[in-house]
Design a protein around this motif. Structure first.
Motif, mmCIF file in Angstrom:
data_model
loop_
_atom_site.group_PDB
_atom_site.id
_atom_site.type_symbol
_atom_site.label_atom_id
_atom_site.label_comp_id
_atom_site.label_asym_id
_atom_site.label_seq_id
_atom_site.Cartn_x
_atom_site.Cartn_y
_atom_site.Cartn_z
ATOM 1 N N HIS A 1 0.825 -1.207 0.000
ATOM 2 C CA HIS A 1 0.000 0.000 0.000
ATOM 3 C C HIS A 1 0.860 1.257 0.000
ATOM 4 C CE1 HIS A 1 0.942 -0.959 4.164
ATOM 5 N NE2 HIS A 1 0.898 0.332 4.385
ATOM 6 N N HIS B 1 0.596 5.702 0.884
ATOM 7 C CA HIS B 1 -0.019 6.511 1.944
ATOM 8 C C HIS B 1 -0.353 7.898 1.433
ATOM 9 C CE1 HIS B 1 3.089 3.797 3.606
ATOM 10 N NE2 HIS B 1 2.033 3.331 4.218
ATOM 11 N N GLU C 1 2.108 7.451 8.230
ATOM 12 C CA GLU C 1 1.603 6.244 8.883
ATOM 13 C C GLU C 1 2.621 5.793 9.931
ATOM 14 O OE1 GLU C 1 0.243 2.154 6.944
ATOM 15 O OE2 GLU C 1 2.394 2.373 7.083
ATOM 16 N N HIS D 1 6.226 0.365 0.979
ATOM 17 C CA HIS D 1 6.925 -0.589 1.840
ATOM 18 C C HIS D 1 6.072 -1.827 2.050
ATOM 19 C CE1 HIS D 1 5.097 0.737 5.886
ATOM 20 N NE2 HIS D 1 4.278 0.989 4.927
HETATM 21 ZN ZN LIG Z 1 2.365 1.504 5.266
#
Ligand SMILES: [Zn+2]
Ligand SMILES: [Zn+2]
Lengths: 181, 215
Positions: B143, B145, B149, B179
């Protein structure tokens, strides 16, 4: 720095409140801090009426939780600041304020007097260091703690990019730390 | 425990937490880390001291007539509260347990796909907070962002590239970062993930699954 007449021994007053439920000691603390708490809340965006009510809650919490005040870890101004900050979040933002788990200490672990004296001296040194900062830096710190500092807002007002603001805050804090050593 | 933490909070996050400026989810992550990390707690209390100095230097505002009498009259009505509960020594430090409503084994985990369960704690416009329980060897879906986060490990460990994150460690990721945290083989990794804005999943299947799982 030596204690001035305007810098009374709040640790002793809190001790009287904690052990003797001393209303005269509470009144002394109230006369000094209540108007500052109210001023702080108004600067933070509260209305006059909100600030008055919130200030009353802060001072009532001080009485209720006097046994949790640890003069070897915080000045009274610092402890009251944390109560006021949390009440501000609760009342103005209608959000909870997650707080860290309490450290294991209490009546069975009375703070050492030498620790208390040393810590309170450090706290006075920090206050003096902040007062001695250049206006622009002191103002930035004040605005951060009044909650006026949404980083992006300040960037708009001063025309500085976000990263510059953040590094300036860090620089100011860094200078504070060095002023204390 | 506290000596083993290698990934800490940034000065900026701590300063904003102490000034009362972080969203509720981020505050929860910071409070949880402070419960596990004495080093960051000391930094936070120093920043609180700055707040104390600011408060003490604030020009006094005039009080309402009879304010002190009102305060004094209220004192006896208020019972002194019990001492705070001691550290419980469980997987979830007190601030997190308050939000989750119990310890990890009693929670209502939701299945998020192979090897991943989650529990939503905060879902607000400013951001969300959720617990994950990731089976050893499984990865969190890939994912990106929209904001920052924070992922705080509570039990087990995960790896992200060359870095390893175990109990108390915080990984900070921003919108520029792709990541893939992968739980280490062995015991499940339990972690708290807080975000600003909604997680944006990449890859077709996770994207389709997004409205379904509400991530
Ligand atoms: Zn993340
Ligand atoms: Zn830390």
């Amino acid at each position: 720095p030596p204690r001035s007449p305007e810098d009374p021994d709040w640790t002793a007053a809190m001790e009287r409140i904690r052990t003797a439920r001393d209303r005269a000691a509470f009144a002394r603390v109230f006369r000094h801090f209540a108007p500052r708490v109210k001023g702080f809340l108004i600067r933070s965006g509260a209305s006059e009426a909100q600030a008055e009510d919130c200030m009353q809650e802060v001072m009532a919490t001080l009485w209720q939780k006097a046994h949790l005040f640890d003069p070897a870890r915080a000045s009274l101004a610092t402890w009251i600041f944390t109560i006021a900050r949390n009440r501000r979040i609760d009342a103005l933002r209608k959000e909870r304020r997650p707080e860290p788990e309490d450290l294991a200490w209490g009546p069975e672990a009375e703070p050492d007097q030498a620790d208390v004296v040393a810590f309170q001296q450090e706290a006075r040194g920090l206050a003096a260091a902040i007062a001695a900062l250049p206006d622009a830096q002191r103002s930035l710190i004040e605005r951060a703690y009044y909650g006026e500092l949404s980083h992006s807002q300040i960037a708009v007002e001063t025309g500085l990019p976000l990263g510059t603001i953040k590094s300036r805050i860090r620089l100011a804090l860094d200078r504070l730390r060095h002023a204390m050593t | 425990m506290t000596d083993t933490i290698t990934h800490h909070l940034t000065d900026d996050l701590l300063a904003r937490y102490c000034a009362g400026e972080l969203s509720e989810g981020f505050s929860l992550a910071v409070a949880t880390h402070l419960s596990l990390c004495d080093a960051c707690r000391a930094r936070a209390e120093a920043l609180d001291a700055v707040g104390g100095a600011v408060l003490d230097a604030t020009p006094p505002a005039p009080l309402a007539r009879g304010a002190l009498d009102r305060a004094l009259a209220g004192l006896d009505e208020r019972p002194s509260p019990a001492a705070p509960p001691p550290r419980c020594g469980g997987v979830l430090p007190a601030p997190l347990r308050d939000y989750a409503g119990g310890e990890v084994d009693s929670l209502r985990w939701r299945n998020m796909g192979p090897g991943v369960e989650s529990l939503l704690l905060i879902d607000a416009p400013e951001g969300s907070a959720r617990l994950f329980r990731i089976r050893g060897g499984s990865e969190l879906p890939d994912h990106g962002h929209r904001g920052t986060e924070l992922t705080l490990v509570l039990s087990g460990a995960f790896r992200d590239g060359d870095a390893r994150f175990a109990r108390g460690d915080v990984e900070i990721a921003d919108e520029t970062m792709q990541h893939t945290p992968i739980a280490e083989p062995g015991a499940p990794c339990i972690c708290l993930a807080v975000t600003e804005g909604r997680l944006r999943f990449r890859g077709l299947l996770p994207r389709l699954a997004q409205p379904f799982f509400g991530v």
